[in-house]
Motif scaffolding. Structure first.
Motif, PDB file in Angstrom:
ATOM      1  N   GLY A 362       0.816  -1.213   0.000  1.00  0.00           N
ATOM      2  CA  GLY A 362       0.000   0.000   0.000  1.00  0.00           C
ATOM      3  C   GLY A 362       0.844   1.255   0.000  1.00  0.00           C
ATOM      4  O   GLY A 362       0.615   2.188  -0.784  1.00  0.00           O
ATOM      5  N   GLN A 363       1.856   1.272   0.871  1.00  0.00           N
ATOM      6  CA  GLN A 363       2.739   2.431   0.933  1.00  0.00           C
ATOM      7  C   GLN A 363       3.513   2.575  -0.372  1.00  0.00           C
ATOM      8  O   GLN A 363       3.669   3.684  -0.894  1.00  0.00           O
ATOM      9  N   GLY A 364       3.994   1.461  -0.895  1.00  0.00           N
ATOM     10  CA  GLY A 364       4.740   1.518  -2.150  1.00  0.00           C
ATOM     11  C   GLY A 364       3.899   2.047  -3.293  1.00  0.00           C
ATOM     12  O   GLY A 364       4.369   2.840  -4.115  1.00  0.00           O
ATOM     13  N   SER A 365       2.628   1.629  -3.363  1.00  0.00           N
ATOM     14  CA  SER A 365       1.738   2.106  -4.412  1.00  0.00           C
ATOM     15  C   SER A 365       1.513   3.607  -4.306  1.00  0.00           C
ATOM     16  O   SER A 365       1.484   4.317  -5.317  1.00  0.00           O
ATOM     17  N   GLY A 366       1.359   4.080  -3.066  1.00  0.00           N
ATOM     18  CA  GLY A 366       1.191   5.517  -2.877  1.00  0.00           C
ATOM     19  C   GLY A 366       2.408   6.298  -3.324  1.00  0.00           C
ATOM     20  O   GLY A 366       2.293   7.354  -3.960  1.00  0.00           O
ATOM     21  N   ILE A 367       3.602   5.775  -3.028  1.00  0.00           N
ATOM     22  CA  ILE A 367       4.846   6.432  -3.442  1.00  0.00           C
ATOM     23  C   ILE A 367       4.933   6.511  -4.958  1.00  0.00           C
ATOM     24  O   ILE A 367       5.266   7.549  -5.532  1.00  0.00           O
ATOM     25  N   LEU A 368       4.605   5.406  -5.617  1.00  0.00           N
ATOM     26  CA  LEU A 368       4.691   5.369  -7.077  1.00  0.00           C
ATOM     27  C   LEU A 368       3.696   6.324  -7.723  1.00  0.00           C
ATOM     28  O   LEU A 368       4.010   6.985  -8.722  1.00  0.00           O
ATOM     29  N   CYS A 369       2.497   6.401  -7.179  1.00  0.00           N
ATOM     30  CA  CYS A 369       1.499   7.279  -7.777  1.00  0.00           C
ATOM     31  C   CYS A 369       1.834   8.752  -7.550  1.00  0.00           C
ATOM     32  O   CYS A 369       1.549   9.598  -8.394  1.00  0.00           O
ATOM     33  N   MET A 370       2.452   9.077  -6.428  1.00  0.00           N
ATOM     34  CA  MET A 370       2.875  10.462  -6.219  1.00  0.00           C
ATOM     35  C   MET A 370       4.016  10.820  -7.168  1.00  0.00           C
ATOM     36  O   MET A 370       4.210  11.989  -7.506  1.00  0.00           O
ATOM     37  N   ALA A 371       4.750   9.811  -7.639  1.00  0.00           N
ATOM     38  CA  ALA A 371       5.833  10.063  -8.589  1.00  0.00           C
ATOM     39  C   ALA A 371       5.314  10.510  -9.953  1.00  0.00           C
ATOM     40  O   ALA A 371       6.095  10.948 -10.806  1.00  0.00           O
ATOM     41  N   ILE A 372       3.996  10.438 -10.155  1.00  0.00           N
ATOM     42  CA  ILE A 372       3.397  10.955 -11.379  1.00  0.00           C
ATOM     43  C   ILE A 372       3.668  12.446 -11.540  1.00  0.00           C
ATOM     44  O   ILE A 372       3.532  13.005 -12.625  1.00  0.00           O
ATOM     45  N   VAL A 373       4.103  13.097 -10.467  1.00  0.00           N
ATOM     46  CA  VAL A 373       4.451  14.521 -10.532  1.00  0.00           C
ATOM     47  C   VAL A 373       5.551  14.773 -11.563  1.00  0.00           C
ATOM     48  O   VAL A 373       5.771  15.920 -11.974  1.00  0.00           O
ATOM     49  N   GLY A 374       6.215  13.721 -12.034  1.00  0.00           N
ATOM     50  CA  GLY A 374       7.163  13.884 -13.134  1.00  0.00           C
ATOM     51  C   GLY A 374       6.521  14.541 -14.347  1.00  0.00           C
ATOM     52  O   GLY A 374       7.194  15.230 -15.130  1.00  0.00           O
ATOM     53  N   GLY A 375       5.205  14.338 -14.514  1.00  0.00           N
ATOM     54  CA  GLY A 375       4.485  14.990 -15.597  1.00  0.00           C
ATOM     55  C   GLY A 375       4.416  16.489 -15.447  1.00  0.00           C
ATOM     56  O   GLY A 375       4.105  17.204 -16.415  1.00  0.00           O
ATOM     57  N   ALA A 376       4.706  16.986 -14.253  1.00  0.00           N
ATOM     58  CA  ALA A 376       4.768  18.435 -14.032  1.00  0.00           C
ATOM     59  C   ALA A 376       6.183  18.968 -14.213  1.00  0.00           C
ATOM     60  O   ALA A 376       6.383  20.051 -14.775  1.00  0.00           O
ATOM     61  N   ILE A 377       7.186  18.198 -13.762  1.00  0.00           N
ATOM     62  CA  ILE A 377       8.562  18.700 -13.713  1.00  0.00           C
ATOM     63  C   ILE A 377       9.294  18.572 -15.043  1.00  0.00           C
ATOM     64  O   ILE A 377       9.939  19.521 -15.514  1.00  0.00           O
ATOM     65  N   VAL A 378       9.222  17.408 -15.678  1.00  0.00           N
ATOM     66  CA  VAL A 378       9.999  17.173 -16.905  1.00  0.00           C
ATOM     67  C   VAL A 378       9.577  18.101 -18.048  1.00  0.00           C
ATOM     68  O   VAL A 378      10.445  18.681 -18.724  1.00  0.00           O
ATOM     69  N   PRO A 379       8.266  18.295 -18.320  1.00  0.00           N
ATOM     70  CA  PRO A 379       7.902  19.252 -19.376  1.00  0.00           C
ATOM     71  C   PRO A 379       8.399  20.661 -19.085  1.00  0.00           C
ATOM     72  O   PRO A 379       8.791  21.395 -20.002  1.00  0.00           O
ATOM     73  N   PHE A 380       8.372  21.042 -17.807  1.00  0.00           N
ATOM     74  CA  PHE A 380       8.863  22.364 -17.405  1.00  0.00           C
ATOM     75  C   PHE A 380      10.349  22.488 -17.739  1.00  0.00           C
ATOM     76  O   PHE A 380      10.808  23.510 -18.288  1.00  0.00           O
ATOM     77  N   ALA A 381      11.120  21.430 -17.426  1.00  0.00           N
ATOM     78  CA  ALA A 381      12.551  21.439 -17.724  1.00  0.00           C
ATOM     79  C   ALA A 381      12.806  21.435 -19.231  1.00  0.00           C
ATOM     80  O   ALA A 381      13.711  22.122 -19.721  1.00  0.00           O
ATOM     81  N   GLN A 382      11.995  20.666 -19.973  1.00  0.00           N
ATOM     82  CA  GLN A 382      12.174  20.669 -21.427  1.00  0.00           C
ATOM     83  C   GLN A 382      11.820  22.034 -22.015  1.00  0.00           C
ATOM     84  O   GLN A 382      12.412  22.463 -23.008  1.00  0.00           O
ATOM     85  N   GLY A 383      10.861  22.716 -21.408  1.00  0.00           N
ATOM     86  CA  GLY A 383      10.535  24.066 -21.855  1.00  0.00           C
ATOM     87  C   GLY A 383      11.725  24.997 -21.733  1.00  0.00           C
ATOM     88  O   GLY A 383      11.982  25.828 -22.622  1.00  0.00           O
ATOM     89  N   ALA A 384      12.474  24.865 -20.627  1.00  0.00           N
ATOM     90  CA  ALA A 384      13.668  25.691 -20.455  1.00  0.00           C
ATOM     91  C   ALA A 384      14.701  25.375 -21.534  1.00  0.00           C
ATOM     92  O   ALA A 384      15.339  26.291 -22.086  1.00  0.00           O
ATOM     93  N   LEU A 385      14.867  24.090 -21.849  1.00  0.00           N
ATOM     94  CA  LEU A 385      15.798  23.712 -22.911  1.00  0.00           C
ATOM     95  C   LEU A 385      15.334  24.241 -24.266  1.00  0.00           C
ATOM     96  O   LEU A 385      16.144  24.709 -25.076  1.00  0.00           O
ATOM     97  N   ALA A 386      14.027  24.171 -24.522  1.00  0.00           N
ATOM     98  CA  ALA A 386      13.496  24.653 -25.800  1.00  0.00           C
ATOM     99  C   ALA A 386      13.712  26.151 -25.973  1.00  0.00           C
ATOM    100  O   ALA A 386      14.000  26.620 -27.079  1.00  0.00           O
ATOM    101  N   ASP A 387      13.601  26.890 -24.881  1.00  0.00           N
ATOM    102  CA  ASP A 387      13.823  28.336 -24.956  1.00  0.00           C
ATOM    103  C   ASP A 387      15.267  28.674 -25.290  1.00  0.00           C
ATOM    104  O   ASP A 387      15.544  29.685 -25.934  1.00  0.00           O
ATOM    105  N   HIS A 388      16.196  27.832 -24.852  1.00  0.00           N
ATOM    106  CA  HIS A 388      17.625  28.127 -25.035  1.00  0.00           C
ATOM    107  C   HIS A 388      18.255  27.384 -26.214  1.00  0.00           C
ATOM    108  O   HIS A 388      19.165  27.908 -26.867  1.00  0.00           O
ATOM    109  N   LEU A 389      17.772  26.150 -26.493  1.00  0.00           N
ATOM    110  CA  LEU A 389      18.399  25.333 -27.533  1.00  0.00           C
ATOM    111  C   LEU A 389      17.514  25.129 -28.757  1.00  0.00           C
ATOM    112  O   LEU A 389      17.992  24.666 -29.792  1.00  0.00           O
ATOM    113  N   GLY A 390      16.239  25.416 -28.626  1.00  0.00           N
ATOM    114  CA  GLY A 390      15.293  25.134 -29.686  1.00  0.00           C
ATOM    115  C   GLY A 390      14.477  23.898 -29.378  1.00  0.00           C
ATOM    116  O   GLY A 390      14.891  23.055 -28.572  1.00  0.00           O
ATOM    117  N   VAL A 391      13.313  23.784 -30.009  1.00  0.00           N
ATOM    118  CA  VAL A 391      12.394  22.676 -29.725  1.00  0.00           C
ATOM    119  C   VAL A 391      13.027  21.327 -30.025  1.00  0.00           C
ATOM    120  O   VAL A 391      12.954  20.392 -29.221  1.00  0.00           O
TER     121      VAL A 391
END
Length: 419
Positions: A362-391
């Motif tokens: 149960g605890q492990g499942s909760g940890i894994l589902c909270m890791a879905i926050v990667g959908g918030a962080i990685v696009p944000f980081a790629q946006g920074a790269l796109a602004d500086h290096l191009g899409v």
């Protein structure tokens, strides 16, 4: 993207608790829950349409545009635990109704946001995703109890298939209703009003149906207490920790690619497509994930999940690098084909990560589902790269994410878990 409740253990306890498991009279309720999965997929994939649309309207940088996904997927991380407390207070059925109504409010907020600016849009995305998070905590367990326990897996596969159908239809419908409008309205925020008010009405109607449906009662005393049960912690299991990183990076890569697809296909050296024309190709990206699930189901009957995962990740890396350094139709079809590789990644990483956790599942499942926050962080980081290096060069970040998935699959290549 696959959707799993932040408390999947509820499914197991619910399925075992109560006579409703053998009741075959819940087909109407199963239809409603299946529609919920469809709506989750459709709403989530609509973000891929709105990101380039809002970017053009408000002349945003890529980092600013990716705040859409930051607010949307950030809600998974912030709201998951409060959602569990809400369900404990209201119960599963009323909790699902609450989630639907919160999501409906989020959709309705798109109307004033079209007058009030980008900040209000971000608030609307967060409220909408908060409702979806509550909804998932409440509704997922019903899938396993709406019929005999022996057919629970088939019902889960059915609902996930409709989730994939939603992610496939969403971009095409959004392109038709939002991006294809011509004239002065084409570049205005007003184009979102009708579609999102319709979604708000549909969610409110589903809330009414769910409130009136005769659903089996799920005892929640056991599943919601699993996080603190016993001694030790799920964090002591190395494969869980690596799996959580894998979920974070996989969801981040999948969402990030989808978020940048329209802008990528609009690049002159790729396809030079208008936003409305590119939207249909975004649907192909998500359709690949739907088709790949059926292929993966067959393959993993004879090949270990770890090896299948590693193979898919390796192919995904090759495809992303082809899109990053290639041009024209080769680059375009390479990035779209990544969707096929994504298909089995979430459920495979998830099942491998919680394998053998015992009382800490149960605890492990909760940890894994909270890791879905990667959908918030990685696009944000790629946006920074796109602004500086191009899409195009910014896609090196998703390639790096898949490199970790390759490592995880190869490291546990001999692990066999039930899919």
């Amino acid at each position: 993207m696959e959707h799993v409740s932040p408390r999947p253990a509820a499914a197991a306890s619910g399925a075992a608790a109560g006579p409703a498991t053998s009741d075959s009279g819940h087909s109407g309720a199963l239809v409603i829950v299946t529609v919920l999965f469809f709506m989750w997929g459709l709403i989530t994939s609509l973000n891929d349409i709105l990101i380039p649309h809002l970017k053009a309207i408000y002349t945003l940088s890529y980092v600013q545009a990716m705040m859409v996904q930051f607010c949307f997927f950030g809600a998974y991380f912030i709201v998951s635990l409060p959602a569990g407390a809400l369900i404990r207070r209201l119960g599963y059925q009323r909790g699902a109704v609450a989630g639907l109504l919160i999501a409906a409010v989020g959709c309705a907020l798109f109307y004033p946001a079209s007058f009030g600016g980008y900040g209000l849009f971000l608030l609307a995305f967060f409220v909408l995703a908060s409702g979806i998070t509550v909804l998932q905590v409440a509704a997922n367990p019903y899938v396993t109890v709406l019929g005999p326990a022996r057919t629970a897996s088939s019902r889960l596969n059915l609902t996930q298939a409709f989730n994939s159908l939603g992610t496939t239809i969403g971009p095409a419908a959004g392109g038709l209703l939002i991006l294809s409008i011509s004239g002065a309205a084409a570049g205005a925020a007003s184009t979102v009003r009708g579609p999102y008010l319709a979604l708000a009405a549909a969610l409110a109607l589903l809330a009414l149906f769910f409130l009136k449906a005769r659903l089996p009662r799920i005892e929640d005393g056991e599943d919601l207490a699993l996080d603190g049960e016993g001694h030790g912690s799920a964090w002591a299991h190395r494969h869980l920790v690596l799996g959580a990183i894998g979920i974070f990076l996989y969801v981040g890569a999948e969402v990030s690619i989808g978020s940048f697809l329209i802008n990528f296909l609009g690049e002159g050296n790729i396809a030079g497509l208008a936003h409305a024309d590119a939207a249909s190709y975004v649907s192909l990206y998500w359709a690949g994930a739907m088709v790949g699930r059926f292929i993966g189901f067959v393959v993993m009957r004879s090949v270990s999940p770890g090896r299948t995962l590693a193979f898919n990740a390796l192919v995904a890396i090759a495809l992303v690098l082809t899109a990053t350094f290639g041009h024209g139709s080769v680059a375009m079809w390479a990035i779209l084909a990544v969707g096929l590789c994504n298909s089995i990644m979430f459920p495979t990483v998830f099942s491998m990560a919680i394998h053998g956790l015992g009382r800490h599942t149960g605890q492990g499942s909760g940890i894994l589902c909270m890791a879905i926050v990667g959908g918030a962080i990685v696009p944000f980081a790629q946006g920074a790269l796109a602004d500086h290096l191009g899409v195009q060069l910014s896609f090196l970040l998703p390639a790096a994410c898949y490199a970790f998935i390759l490592y995880f699959g190869a490291r546990y290549a001999s692990m066999y878990v039930k899919q």
